[in-house]
Design a protein around this motif. Structure first.
Motif, PDB file in Angstrom:
ATOM      1  N   SER A  13      24.950  65.536  38.077  1.00  0.00           N
ATOM      2  CA  SER A  13      25.981  66.574  38.005  1.00  0.00           C
ATOM      3  C   SER A  13      25.600  67.763  38.875  1.00  0.00           C
ATOM      4  CB  SER A  13      26.169  67.031  36.557  1.00  0.00           C
ATOM      5  OG  SER A  13      24.931  67.518  36.035  1.00  0.00           O
ATOM      6  N   LYS A  35      28.840  63.163  39.534  1.00  0.00           N
ATOM      7  CA  LYS A  35      29.760  62.947  38.415  1.00  0.00           C
ATOM      8  C   LYS A  35      29.810  64.204  37.566  1.00  0.00           C
ATOM      9  CE  LYS A  35      29.117  57.923  38.149  1.00  0.00           C
ATOM     10  NZ  LYS A  35      28.796  56.776  37.261  1.00  0.00           N
ATOM     11  N   GLY A  36      30.443  64.065  36.408  1.00  0.00           N
ATOM     12  CA  GLY A  36      30.538  65.207  35.504  1.00  0.00           C
ATOM     13  C   GLY A  36      31.636  66.157  35.907  1.00  0.00           C
ATOM     14  N   LYS A  37      31.597  67.349  35.375  1.00  0.00           N
ATOM     15  CA  LYS A  37      32.626  68.349  35.618  1.00  0.00           C
ATOM     16  C   LYS A  37      32.126  69.418  36.573  1.00  0.00           C
ATOM     17  CE  LYS A  37      34.882  67.794  31.104  1.00  0.00           C
ATOM     18  NZ  LYS A  37      35.381  68.495  29.887  1.00  0.00           N
ATOM     19  N   LYS A  60      31.741  75.884  35.424  1.00  0.00           N
ATOM     20  CA  LYS A  60      32.640  77.028  35.361  1.00  0.00           C
ATOM     21  C   LYS A  60      32.079  78.232  36.102  1.00  0.00           C
ATOM     22  CE  LYS A  60      34.840  75.734  31.010  1.00  0.00           C
ATOM     23  NZ  LYS A  60      35.143  76.135  29.601  1.00  0.00           N
ATOM     24  N   ILE A  91      33.821  63.367  40.499  1.00  0.00           N
ATOM     25  CA  ILE A  91      33.898  64.500  39.585  1.00  0.00           C
ATOM     26  C   ILE A  91      35.168  64.417  38.753  1.00  0.00           C
ATOM     27  CG2 ILE A  91      33.948  67.009  39.455  1.00  0.00           C
ATOM     28  CD1 ILE A  91      32.507  67.038  42.158  1.00  0.00           C
ATOM     29  N   GLN A  92      35.029  64.693  37.463  1.00  0.00           N
ATOM     30  CA  GLN A  92      36.139  64.568  36.529  1.00  0.00           C
ATOM     31  C   GLN A  92      36.494  65.929  35.941  1.00  0.00           C
ATOM     32  OE1 GLN A  92      34.340  61.738  33.848  1.00  0.00           O
ATOM     33  NE2 GLN A  92      35.232  59.991  34.931  1.00  0.00           N
ATOM     34  N   GLY A  93      37.481  65.902  35.044  1.00  0.00           N
ATOM     35  CA  GLY A  93      37.890  67.130  34.376  1.00  0.00           C
ATOM     36  C   GLY A  93      38.878  67.930  35.190  1.00  0.00           C
ATOM     37  N   SER A  94      39.061  69.153  34.812  1.00  0.00           N
ATOM     38  CA  SER A  94      40.034  70.026  35.467  1.00  0.00           C
ATOM     39  C   SER A  94      39.331  70.994  36.407  1.00  0.00           C
ATOM     40  CB  SER A  94      40.828  70.805  34.416  1.00  0.00           C
ATOM     41  OG  SER A  94      39.947  71.592  33.618  1.00  0.00           O
ATOM     42  N   PRO A 135      38.220  74.478  37.228  1.00  0.00           N
ATOM     43  CA  PRO A 135      37.994  75.653  36.370  1.00  0.00           C
ATOM     44  C   PRO A 135      38.876  76.832  36.765  1.00  0.00           C
ATOM     45  CG  PRO A 135      35.913  74.698  37.082  1.00  0.00           C
ATOM     46  CD  PRO A 135      36.984  74.033  37.880  1.00  0.00           C
ATOM     47  N   ASN A 181      38.368  62.870  44.292  1.00  0.00           N
ATOM     48  CA  ASN A 181      37.623  62.881  43.044  1.00  0.00           C
ATOM     49  C   ASN A 181      38.524  62.325  41.942  1.00  0.00           C
ATOM     50  OD1 ASN A 181      34.814  64.169  43.268  1.00  0.00           O
ATOM     51  ND2 ASN A 181      36.062  65.597  44.468  1.00  0.00           N
ATOM     52  N   LEU A 190      39.866  64.429  39.441  1.00  0.00           N
ATOM     53  CA  LEU A 190      40.278  65.655  38.778  1.00  0.00           C
ATOM     54  C   LEU A 190      41.660  65.502  38.162  1.00  0.00           C
ATOM     55  CD1 LEU A 190      39.036  68.174  41.478  1.00  0.00           C
ATOM     56  CD2 LEU A 190      37.971  67.700  39.255  1.00  0.00           C
TER      57      LEU A 190
END
Length: 676
Positions: free
Chosen positions: A330, A352-354, A357, A373-376, A378, A395, A397
């Motif tokens: 990450s 990987k990971g987020k 922030k 990379i995952q998630g939203s 920030p 990614n 996202l």
């Protein structure tokens, strides 16, 4: 007294500024005192003999001569003398000081040996192709600055350069036809602070770090693209030498082991700029890079480094580039503590990971594209008010574009393509950046809603919104994007009519892609002559017909044309075959196009791809088509003396006749040369 900065002399005294820094339009006599001493006769003759060996196509040396008004060589172009002695101390004929198209060529005469007081010699950027670098240059023992970069010399770097014991700066870069099997001659240049050998072939210099170690005053070292070999054993530490190196560029070489690291880490307290990009370095990133307390610029991109990103780097780091490696794990949140960090490149790794922030609010450039990379995204990205480039493409996202992006008033490039982002695009997208935004790529996501309003985006050059779920009309205000070069919006649900008014002011447009917006109609008059010249026109499934689009005739350099499935039921015009001479990809399939395809010699670009399927041409199949690299004539009827309904012609060149079948009359056998 001089200080070397960025490869050039920087004056500490106004007097020195005149002596070694300024390149005036005419030569001059310079030095201490007010008395002016004229040119010394034997040095004037030495310069004139030098001129005799030079081919001066551009009149650069027109001020040099024996005429009465030209006898003072201290006033000649590129020549400077000492006011105290009259000796020539500088010969600055570097082509880069002129217009790029002006340069000297020919041969450097031995007559220059008559200038034994020469301290500064710059012949960079001239063309001495086929000549060896003169060995006699090693006789200028008072020389402090020597620049023979990009002079097209051939052969071996002369070891006589080691005689220039007073030399401060040596630039031999850009001479890719020169080589050396050892650098032992460097050991005599104890005053050298700047050395640039970029491009020279040093593939046989096995112990090159040891040669560099013997230069105690060295500040800058450029060995880019030197084909440097990797070290078989760890290189030695510095012995009897001060670790003064500030800038080191070893990019574009063959370094593939960690044996160089012990030598590098000797400069932990001095190095400010380190470039190891475009090598073959393997293994994990060493945390020892974090111990380089002065480091501001570190580029390790385009290697084969793995492992995780160290959590500690120098607090002085401004530029960190780790892209195109095999780094996993990450992104450390400690980047948020690096208050000086302005540029961070982590693209094309296996991260990987987020996204943390807390990334440095001082960032100007951030590239995380090509990872996992995952998630939203920030919402804290809105705090990066200095951000100019943000690349998050390719990614995984999700979510919407944060509303805090409205705070990014300096944004020039925003690339969020190839993710799973969704939501309705705001009508006033990125309003704060309307004066600065140049590139916007939101393609291949799941955005919905109508086309945003880009009124006022006066700097936008590339707009890509393709492969989303946008609907509604294309606003005529898009014509206000006068700098636009790329307009790509394929695979949406746009509807309505695109007229000449939409494209009226887009004189710089080159790439135009509205393909697979099946509800979109393009309504241009047959005699319309656009202001732009396109290289790619992709309008598949748009409604262009029933007439063949006459405005294409005005486009002279199109390489890719796709007007397939566009409702054309017209005779193909004769001018089209001249228009298509630059094409490397052509698709006019799935129309009702009629007419004769003339039997031309191949006018398409070599290995052109052509899809003429599902049309109703007349006459026989012209042989030149079979010289294409990829050809599809399936479901196409050529009606002439016989009816040829070609079932399939899809094959890479050379075409095998066994791949060509017909539903009725057999066609004459076609060989690989296109002859019967």
């Amino acid at each position: 007294m001089l200080e070397m900065v960025g490869g050039s002399f920087q004056p500490l005294l106004g007097f020195t500024l005149l002596l070694l820094c300024v390149k005036p339009g005419l030569g001059s006599s310079i030095g201490e005192g007010d008395a002016e001493v004229g040119c010394i006769g034997r040095e004037r003759q030495a310069l004139l003999k030098f001129k005799q060996g030079i081919v001066d196509d551009f009149g650069i040396l027109s001020s040099w001569g024996n005429e009465e008004d030209k006898t003072d060589c201290c006033r000649w172009e590129g020549v400077q003398c000492s006011n105290l002695t009259g000796h020539v101390v500088m010969l600055d004929l570097g082509a880069y000081g002129y217009n790029e198209s002006r340069y000297l060529r020919g041969k450097i005469s031995h007559s220059l040996l008559g200038l034994q007081h020469l301290r500064h010699l710059d012949l960079s950027g001239n063309n001495f192709e086929g000549e060896s670098m003169p060995e006699f240059i090693g006789s200028f023992t008072k020389m402090r600055y020597l620049n023979l970069s990009s002079t097209h010399f051939f052969g071996t770097l002369p070891c006589q350069l080691g005689n220039l014991s007073n030399l401060n700066s040596l630039d031999l870069s850009g001479n890719s036809h020169m080589s050396s099997e050892n650098l032992d001659w460097l050991s005599h240049l104890s005053s050298l602070t700047h050395l640039n050998l970029n491009g020279a072939n040093l593939s046989k210099v096995i112990q090159w770090p040891e040669a560099i170690t013997k230069l105690p005053s060295l500040i800058e070292l450029h060995l880019k693209s030197c084909d440097l070999p990797s070290l078989a054993t760890p290189s030695l530490s510095l012995v009897n030498s001060s670790a003064s190196l500030v800038l080191l560029d070893l990019s574009f070489n063959q370094l593939h082991t960690a044996s160089i690291y012990p030598w590098l880490f000797n400069f932990s307290n001095s190095l400010v700029h380190l470039d190891l990009s475009y090598n073959l370095l393997r293994g994990s990133l060493l945390g020892a890079f974090g111990n380089m307390v002065s480091l501001a610029y570190l580029d390790l991109s385009k290697n084969r480094l793995g492992g995780r990103i160290p959590t500690h780097f120098s607090g002085s780091l401004v530029h960190l580039e780790l892209s195109n490696n095999f780094i996993r794990g990450s992104i450390p949140g400690t980047f948020g503590n690096m208050t000086s960090l302005a540029s961070l490149g982590l693209s094309r790794n296996r991260l990987k990971g987020k996204i943390p922030k807390s990334l440095s609010s001082s960032l100007v450039y951030l590239d995380l594209s090509g990872n996992q990379i995952q998630g939203s995204i920030p919402d804290t990205f809105g705090n990066m008010t200095s951000l100019r480039t943000l690349c998050l493409c390719s990614n995984q996202l999700e979510g919407e574009i944060p509303k805090s992006f409205n705070n990014l008033c300096k944004l020039q490039t925003l690339e969020l393509c190839r993710n799973n982002l969704d939501g309705v695009l705001a009508k006033n997208l990125l309003p704060c950046a309307n004066d600065t935004l140049e590139i916007l790529d939101l393609s291949r996501n799941r955005f919905i809603g109508s086309f945003p309003d880009f009124i006022g985006f006066s700097s936008l050059t590339r707009l890509e919104l393709g492969y989303n779920q946008l609907n509604g009309n294309l606003p005529e205000s898009i014509a206000q994007l006068s700098q636009l070069q790329v307009l790509n919006m394929p695979w949406n649900s746009l509807q309505g009519t695109v007229s000449e008014a939409h494209l009226f002011n887009l004189s710089k447009l080159q790439h135009f892609d509205l393909a697979f917006n099946s509800l979109l109609t393009l309504n241009f008059s047959s005699d319309w002559v656009p202001q732009f010249q396109l290289t790619e026109i992709l309008l598949a499934s748009c409604k262009l017909g029933p007439r063949f689009p006459g405005w294409l005739r005005s486009q002279k350099g199109v390489g890719w044309l796709d007007i397939s499935g566009s409702g054309i039921s017209d005779v193909i015009p004769n001018w089209f075959w001249n228009f298509s001479s630059h094409l490397y990809r052509l698709n006019i399939s799935n129309n009702e196009i009629t007419g004769i395809v003339p039997n031309l010699s191949l006018r398409f670009a070599h290995f052109a791809q052509m899809d003429l399927s599902s049309n109703r041409f007349e006459g026989s199949i012209p042989l030149f088509l079979f010289r294409a690299g990829w050809l599809d004539l399936s479901k196409t009827c050529f009606q002439g003396q016989f009816l040829y309904c070609v079932q399939l012609v899809v094959e890479l060149w050379p075409i095998s006749t066994s791949q060509i079948t017909y539903c009725q009359e057999s066609y004459p056998t076609v060989g690989h040369d296109g002859k019967e």
